[in-house]
Design a protein around this motif. Structure first.
Motif, PDB file in Angstrom:
ATOM      1  N   VAL A 119       1.988 -15.633 -58.417  1.00 54.85           N
ATOM      2  CA  VAL A 119       1.068 -15.472 -59.556  1.00 54.85           C
ATOM      3  C   VAL A 119      -0.133 -16.390 -59.384  1.00 54.85           C
ATOM      4  CG1 VAL A 119       0.826 -15.749 -62.046  1.00 54.85           C
ATOM      5  CG2 VAL A 119       2.945 -14.802 -61.100  1.00 54.85           C
ATOM      6  N   VAL A 120       0.140 -17.654 -59.017  1.00 55.77           N
ATOM      7  CA  VAL A 120      -0.953 -18.611 -58.811  1.00 55.77           C
ATOM      8  C   VAL A 120      -1.832 -18.173 -57.641  1.00 55.77           C
ATOM      9  CG1 VAL A 120      -1.515 -21.020 -58.318  1.00 55.77           C
ATOM     10  CG2 VAL A 120       0.439 -20.481 -59.768  1.00 55.77           C
ATOM     11  N   VAL A 121      -1.188 -17.667 -56.590  1.00 58.54           N
ATOM     12  CA  VAL A 121      -1.948 -17.185 -55.423  1.00 58.54           C
ATOM     13  C   VAL A 121      -2.912 -16.073 -55.821  1.00 58.54           C
ATOM     14  CG1 VAL A 121      -1.753 -15.942 -53.233  1.00 58.54           C
ATOM     15  CG2 VAL A 121      -0.240 -17.859 -53.703  1.00 58.54           C
ATOM     16  N   SER A 122      -2.450 -15.179 -56.712  1.00 58.63           N
ATOM     17  CA  SER A 122      -3.286 -14.040 -57.111  1.00 58.63           C
ATOM     18  C   SER A 122      -4.417 -14.451 -58.049  1.00 58.63           C
ATOM     19  CB  SER A 122      -2.416 -12.972 -57.791  1.00 58.63           C
ATOM     20  OG  SER A 122      -1.885 -13.476 -59.008  1.00 58.63           O
ATOM     21  N   ILE A 123      -4.277 -15.591 -58.722  1.00 60.29           N
ATOM     22  CA  ILE A 123      -5.288 -16.035 -59.691  1.00 60.29           C
ATOM     23  C   ILE A 123      -6.350 -16.910 -59.034  1.00 60.29           C
ATOM     24  CG2 ILE A 123      -5.663 -17.459 -61.747  1.00 60.29           C
ATOM     25  CD1 ILE A 123      -2.902 -16.566 -62.721  1.00 60.29           C
ATOM     26  N   VAL A 124      -5.912 -17.825 -58.180  1.00 59.96           N
ATOM     27  CA  VAL A 124      -6.823 -18.829 -57.614  1.00 59.96           C
ATOM     28  C   VAL A 124      -7.800 -18.191 -56.642  1.00 59.96           C
ATOM     29  CG1 VAL A 124      -6.929 -20.896 -56.169  1.00 59.96           C
ATOM     30  CG2 VAL A 124      -5.179 -20.698 -57.933  1.00 59.96           C
ATOM     31  N   VAL A 142      -1.985 -27.172 -53.372  1.00 59.91           N
ATOM     32  CA  VAL A 142      -2.107 -28.410 -54.152  1.00 59.91           C
ATOM     33  C   VAL A 142      -1.564 -28.209 -55.568  1.00 59.91           C
ATOM     34  CG1 VAL A 142      -3.751 -30.058 -55.134  1.00 59.91           C
ATOM     35  CG2 VAL A 142      -4.056 -29.246 -52.794  1.00 59.91           C
ATOM     36  N   ILE A 143      -1.888 -27.065 -56.175  1.00 63.94           N
ATOM     37  CA  ILE A 143      -1.426 -26.804 -57.549  1.00 63.94           C
ATOM     38  C   ILE A 143       0.098 -26.742 -57.609  1.00 63.94           C
ATOM     39  CG2 ILE A 143      -1.366 -25.052 -59.372  1.00 63.94           C
ATOM     40  CD1 ILE A 143      -4.258 -24.357 -58.659  1.00 63.94           C
ATOM     41  N   ILE A 144       0.702 -26.000 -56.693  1.00 67.11           N
ATOM     42  CA  ILE A 144       2.164 -25.837 -56.729  1.00 67.11           C
ATOM     43  C   ILE A 144       2.860 -27.166 -56.394  1.00 67.11           C
ATOM     44  CG2 ILE A 144       4.129 -24.637 -55.712  1.00 67.11           C
ATOM     45  CD1 ILE A 144       2.488 -22.897 -57.537  1.00 67.11           C
ATOM     46  N   ALA A 145       2.324 -27.893 -55.414  1.00 66.25           N
ATOM     47  CA  ALA A 145       2.928 -29.197 -55.083  1.00 66.25           C
ATOM     48  C   ALA A 145       2.809 -30.164 -56.265  1.00 66.25           C
ATOM     49  CB  ALA A 145       2.252 -29.780 -53.845  1.00 66.25           C
ATOM     50  N   ILE A 207       6.549 -31.046 -50.527  1.00 72.17           N
ATOM     51  CA  ILE A 207       6.386 -30.482 -49.183  1.00 72.17           C
ATOM     52  C   ILE A 207       6.996 -29.086 -49.113  1.00 72.17           C
ATOM     53  CG2 ILE A 207       7.083 -30.768 -46.772  1.00 72.17           C
ATOM     54  CD1 ILE A 207       6.843 -33.824 -47.309  1.00 72.17           C
ATOM     55  N   THR A 208       8.166 -28.917 -49.739  1.00 71.05           N
ATOM     56  CA  THR A 208       8.788 -27.590 -49.772  1.00 71.05           C
ATOM     57  C   THR A 208       7.878 -26.590 -50.479  1.00 71.05           C
ATOM     58  OG1 THR A 208      10.983 -28.595 -49.824  1.00 71.05           O
ATOM     59  CG2 THR A 208      10.818 -26.310 -50.521  1.00 71.05           C
ATOM     60  N   ALA A 209       7.247 -27.019 -51.576  1.00 68.94           N
ATOM     61  CA  ALA A 209       6.340 -26.133 -52.310  1.00 68.94           C
ATOM     62  C   ALA A 209       5.148 -25.741 -51.450  1.00 68.94           C
ATOM     63  CB  ALA A 209       5.868 -26.835 -53.584  1.00 68.94           C
ATOM     64  N   SER A 210       4.612 -26.700 -50.708  1.00 64.21           N
ATOM     65  CA  SER A 210       3.470 -26.403 -49.845  1.00 64.21           C
ATOM     66  C   SER A 210       3.866 -25.420 -48.745  1.00 64.21           C
ATOM     67  CB  SER A 210       2.936 -27.705 -49.233  1.00 64.21           C
ATOM     68  OG  SER A 210       1.783 -27.472 -48.483  1.00 64.21           O
ATOM     69  N   ILE A 211       5.068 -25.590 -48.194  1.00 68.23           N
ATOM     70  CA  ILE A 211       5.565 -24.663 -47.165  1.00 68.23           C
ATOM     71  C   ILE A 211       5.727 -23.258 -47.742  1.00 68.23           C
ATOM     72  CG2 ILE A 211       7.563 -24.121 -45.712  1.00 68.23           C
ATOM     73  CD1 ILE A 211       7.942 -27.152 -45.357  1.00 68.23           C
ATOM     74  N   LEU A 212       6.226 -23.193 -48.973  1.00 72.29           N
ATOM     75  CA  LEU A 212       6.416 -21.890 -49.617  1.00 72.29           C
ATOM     76  C   LEU A 212       5.087 -21.149 -49.766  1.00 72.29           C
ATOM     77  CD1 LEU A 212       8.160 -19.847 -51.163  1.00 72.29           C
ATOM     78  CD2 LEU A 212       7.732 -21.176 -53.227  1.00 72.29           C
ATOM     79  N   VAL A 213       4.059 -21.872 -50.204  1.00 72.55           N
ATOM     80  CA  VAL A 213       2.745 -21.232 -50.370  1.00 72.55           C
ATOM     81  C   VAL A 213       2.179 -20.823 -49.010  1.00 72.55           C
ATOM     82  CG1 VAL A 213       0.400 -21.542 -51.244  1.00 72.55           C
ATOM     83  CG2 VAL A 213       2.325 -22.506 -52.492  1.00 72.55           C
ATOM     84  N   ASP A 214       2.457 -21.612 -47.964  1.00 71.58           N
ATOM     85  CA  ASP A 214       2.035 -21.226 -46.604  1.00 71.58           C
ATOM     86  C   ASP A 214       2.492 -19.811 -46.266  1.00 71.58           C
ATOM     87  OD1 ASP A 214       0.951 -23.698 -46.185  1.00 71.58           O
ATOM     88  OD2 ASP A 214       2.590 -24.452 -44.952  1.00 71.58           O
TER      89      ASP A 214
END
Length: 277
Positions: A119-124, A142-145, A207-214
């Motif tokens: 959802v954040v990916v689609s908005i930002v 950065v937002i998710i982390a 770090i896990t959150a950043s990997i997920l967004v990757d």
């Protein structure tokens, strides 16, 4: 040296565990590949030495991807920790604010990151700061982390602030100390151990959150490598990326623990004394 003293050596125990896990890994990989003759053994659990060779051969590539993921995670972690700290102070100062916000903070943690991140990916959207263009995927990381970091830091600091002895606070107020003085000289120093507890929980999660967004549309990063290698059948690269991800998480926790030992040397001394080291 006696066996008991060897096993009680806190520096030796991680080495023994690491060697034991490596031997176990090689043994299970051998069983899958040679005894069971599983056609998918290379994907399910390749030999550890093959993964380490891949890791060395692609060291520059993996280091660059790890640096990308880690740098965004650090930014998010710093922003989330700062926001959590400030909100915890505000909720400690104003009980009505705590009663109003705390249920929603708990509710926010019920939302799975796997559902929130897309959802954040689609908005930002990408941002332009002067001559620099910041990619939307970087902002999302950065937002998710920060979102992941925010809650454990805020709740741990709030718990620390509430744990301050009421008699000590009353004593300071009896000497006409104002709230800023009480917070600066008593309550905030008291909650520093709680801050580090929250940071040690949050650092690997960021770090896990950043990997997920990757893995959700970014063009670089260790999570992107994981997804790309998995879909192209480059399983040694996939597993090497998994090891890099684990190393990043361990490094995140270790850095937080290192700064805790620097800032709170007495806590480490007490823990060693209680452990009989």
């Amino acid at each position: 040296m006696k066996t008991g003293s060897l096993l009680s050596n806190e520096k030796l125990i991680p080495c023994v565990w690491t060697i034991g896990l490596a031997v176990l890994w090689e043994g299970v990989a051998f069983i899958l590949a040679e005894i069971v003759q599983d056609q998918m053994a290379g994907m399910r659990l390749p030999y550890l030495h093959d993964i380490l060779i891949t890791l060395v051969q692609n060291a520059g590539f993996l280091a660059g991807a790890s640096a990308t993921t880690l740098s965004r995670a650090i930014l998010g972690f710093a922003a989330g920790a700062a926001a959590g700290f400030l909100l915890a102070i505000a909720m400690s100062l104003y009980s009505r604010l705590e009663k109003a916000l705390y249920p929603y903070l708990l509710l926010s943690q019920m939302i799975p990151i796997l559902g929130l991140a897309p959802v954040v990916v689609s908005i930002v959207r990408k941002a332009q700061i002067g001559p620099y263009t910041i990619a939307a995927s970087d902002i999302t990381r950065v937002i998710i982390a920060g979102y992941i970091t925010f809650f454990p830091v805020a709740t741990n600091i709030l718990s620390g602030l509430k744990s301050v002895d009421r008699d000590k606070r009353n004593l300071m107020y009896s000497y006409a100390a104002g709230k800023p003085t009480v917070y600066a000289k008593l309550m905030i120093p008291f909650c520093v151990p709680y801050l580090f507890t929250g940071m040690k929980i949050a650092a690997p999660l960021a770090i896990t959150a950043s990997i997920l967004v990757d893995s959700l549309g970014a063009a670089e990063g260790i999570g992107y490598n994981l997804t790309y290698a998995l879909y192209t059948g480059a399983y040694p690269v996939f597993w090497a990326s998994v090891l890099c991800s684990a190393a990043l998480g361990i490094a995140g926790y270790s850095v937080a623990a290192f700064f805790e030992r620097i800032c709170l040397p007495w806590k480490t001394a007490v823990q060693k004394k209680e452990a009989g080291v």
